[in-house]
Design a protein around this motif. Structure first.
Motif: not given
Length: 514
Positions: A19-20, A51-56, A170-171
């Protein structure tokens, strides 16, 4: 490039949170890319990215295992359609339209409450499913989105040939779900990822989730600043809560901790003494982009013109007689960090002003970094000097150009009030630069005797420290010694020096019974 590795008979199936890497050039995003690249060359680690996003929310990939009722794999056309839509979901920002924002808000709340209820009801909580993404035929996107900002082109093939798993949730939604359970349980209970088939999951920062029984959780712990300096972050209450509560749950669930410095490890043990036996110090890696060369000084002026921070320079005019094209051999101080209060730019600007008056009226200051939280006052301090043509604020500077700036700087200054590691000093040393740093524990640990140190609260002390390197009668010899020591000290952080420590650590915990 290849790194030395430890022999191993069976590779550890290791999942690394990516993610970062979707954000930024430096710091944790950079370290994530370097770590993934190093693991690709390991003979004891079989690396997969998460694979992961913070908000999406993301579109699901393909199933990790064939359903027992299926007799054949789904058609390639269907698989490629899934992956293509997954990339669209990764690469599409919110539209900003009111209706879309309301719909997304409601979805986030609905999913967070569903995960919370699942945790509160106890028993066999529903796992957060992970799906698969195979990057073949999608290498260009993987390279551009995850790796291009840090790695050299020759690393393209190894990093884009590795599979990834996909977490659709999302995270931040995992964080919200855990925090919501506090109302019912008195403590957060975070969702569990279905990590079956994975030996070790390495998460960047405290992770708001648990892993299944046969997976070991390793937290790459960068710093405890959200605990000890909560005032230095945006969204203070949320940032402190998400960091501390996820960290506490990681500790309680038996996670291991790979800290970026011994200073960070000691801070972790101050809060959670029980982590002593489950924590190690493995320093960050420095990129191979940084090495000593002798580019022409005129390159500095070209970079300064091309990479100006538009936000900082917006509306500020510089005198017509000040032109960076004439500054081929300009003498400048360099600082590389996000513009925010804890990075201590204001102290440096104050010392710089005194040096311009008392030492050299042609001295310049180059600040490389994007605007962070609380940057407004710092930008106000910068603008009078920008107007005089004495200060240049840059951002989005690639490593190949940053190496030039490090090499030709009179001094690289690392003025932070607190850090977990601080890449900029090591990068400067690798590039043949001299470093002056604030006298904080982590700088002493990382830079050793290769830097000069100053009181992080005293502009007078910083000015005196800089004068020792710039104008003291022994300055030339002192600077030469600092550069020589810097080359030796910074070599400790090359991937070939750090990777064996990761291999030894992961092998040790991978062999322990769950």
């Amino acid at each position: 490039m290849s790194y030395s590795v430890l022999p191993s008979t069976q590779k550890l199936r290791t999942l690394l949170e990516m993610r970062p890497a979707l954000d930024g050039f430096a710091g944790i995003p950079q370290e994530t890319r370097l770590l993934f690249r190093a693991f690709c060359d390991s003979q004891s680690i079989d690396i997969t990215g998460l694979l992961q996003t913070s908000l999406r929310f993301l579109i699901a990939g393909t199933p990790r295992e064939l359903n027992s009722r299926e007799t054949t794999r789904e058609p390639d056309s269907k698989r490629y359609d899934r992956y293509s839509r997954l990339i669209v979901s990764l690469d599409t920002k919110p539209s900003g339209k009111l209706f879309d924002e309301i719909r997304l808000y409601l979805k986030r709340r609905r999913v967070a409450y569903r995960l919370m209820l699942s945790a509160v009801l106890g028993g066999n909580r529903k796992l957060v499913r992970l799906t698969k993404f195979e990057p073949r035929h999608f290498e260009e996107y993987v390279w551009h989105a995850l790796f291009e900002k840090t790695l050299p082109p020759e690393d393209f093939e190894p990093v884009t040939s590795r599979d990834h798993l996909v977490c659709q949730v999302p995270w931040n939604i995992l964080q919200s779900a855990g925090l919501l359970t506090r109302k019912w349980r008195g403590r957060p209970v975070y969702p569990t990822l279905d990590t079956s088939g994975i030996d070790i999951f390495v998460a960047q920062t405290p992770y708001p989730g648990r892993v299944t029984k046969n997976t070991k959780l390793v937290i790459r712990y960068h710093d405890a600043l959200p605990i000890f300096m909560p005032h230095a972050f945006a969204n203070k209450a949320r940032h402190q809560a998400t960091h501390f509560q996820a960290l506490a749950d990681n500790v309680a669930s038996g996670a291991y901790f790979a800290c970026v410095s011994e200073t960070t490890r000691q801070a972790l043990m101050t809060v959670f003494p029980e982590t002593e036996a489950r924590s190690v110090t493995i320093h960050n890696m420095v990129s191979h982009h940084y090495f000593c060369e002798n580019p022409p000084p005129a390159r500095v002026a070209q970079i300064v013109r091309a990479r100006r921070n538009a936000i900082v320079h917006d509306g500020v005019s510089t005198p017509q007689d000040v032109d960076t094209t004439d500054d081929a051999g300009m003498k400048y101080l360099l600082v590389v960090s996000t513009i925010e209060p804890r990075k201590n730019h204001s102290l440096l600007i104050s010392a710089f002003a005194a040096l311009r008056t008392e030492y050299d009226s042609t001295l310049k200051l180059v600040i490389v970094g994007s605007n962070g939280w609380g940057a407004d006052q710092i930008v106000r301090d910068m603008r009078p000097w920008i107007q005089q043509g004495a200060l240049f604020a840059l951002d989005r500077v690639p490593a190949s150009e940053l190496r030039v700036l490090y090499r030709h700087a009179a001094v690289t200054v690392c003025p932070s009030l607190a850090e977990g590691f601080d890449f900029s000093g090591i990068e400067s040393m690798r590039s043949g630069g001299a470093v002056v740093a604030s006298d904080i524990a982590v700088h002493r640990e990382i830079y050793g005797d290769a830097a000069e140190y100053f009181d992080s609260h005293s502009d007078t002390n910083l000015k005196a420290c800089l004068l020792q390197v710039l104008s003291d009668e022994n300055a030339s010899a002192r600077r030469k010694m600092m550069i020589e020591r810097g080359a030796a000290v910074s070599a400790r952080y090359l991937p070939e020096a750090i990777l064996p420590k990761w291999e030894a650590f992961l092998t040790q915990i991978g062999r322990q019974d769950t």
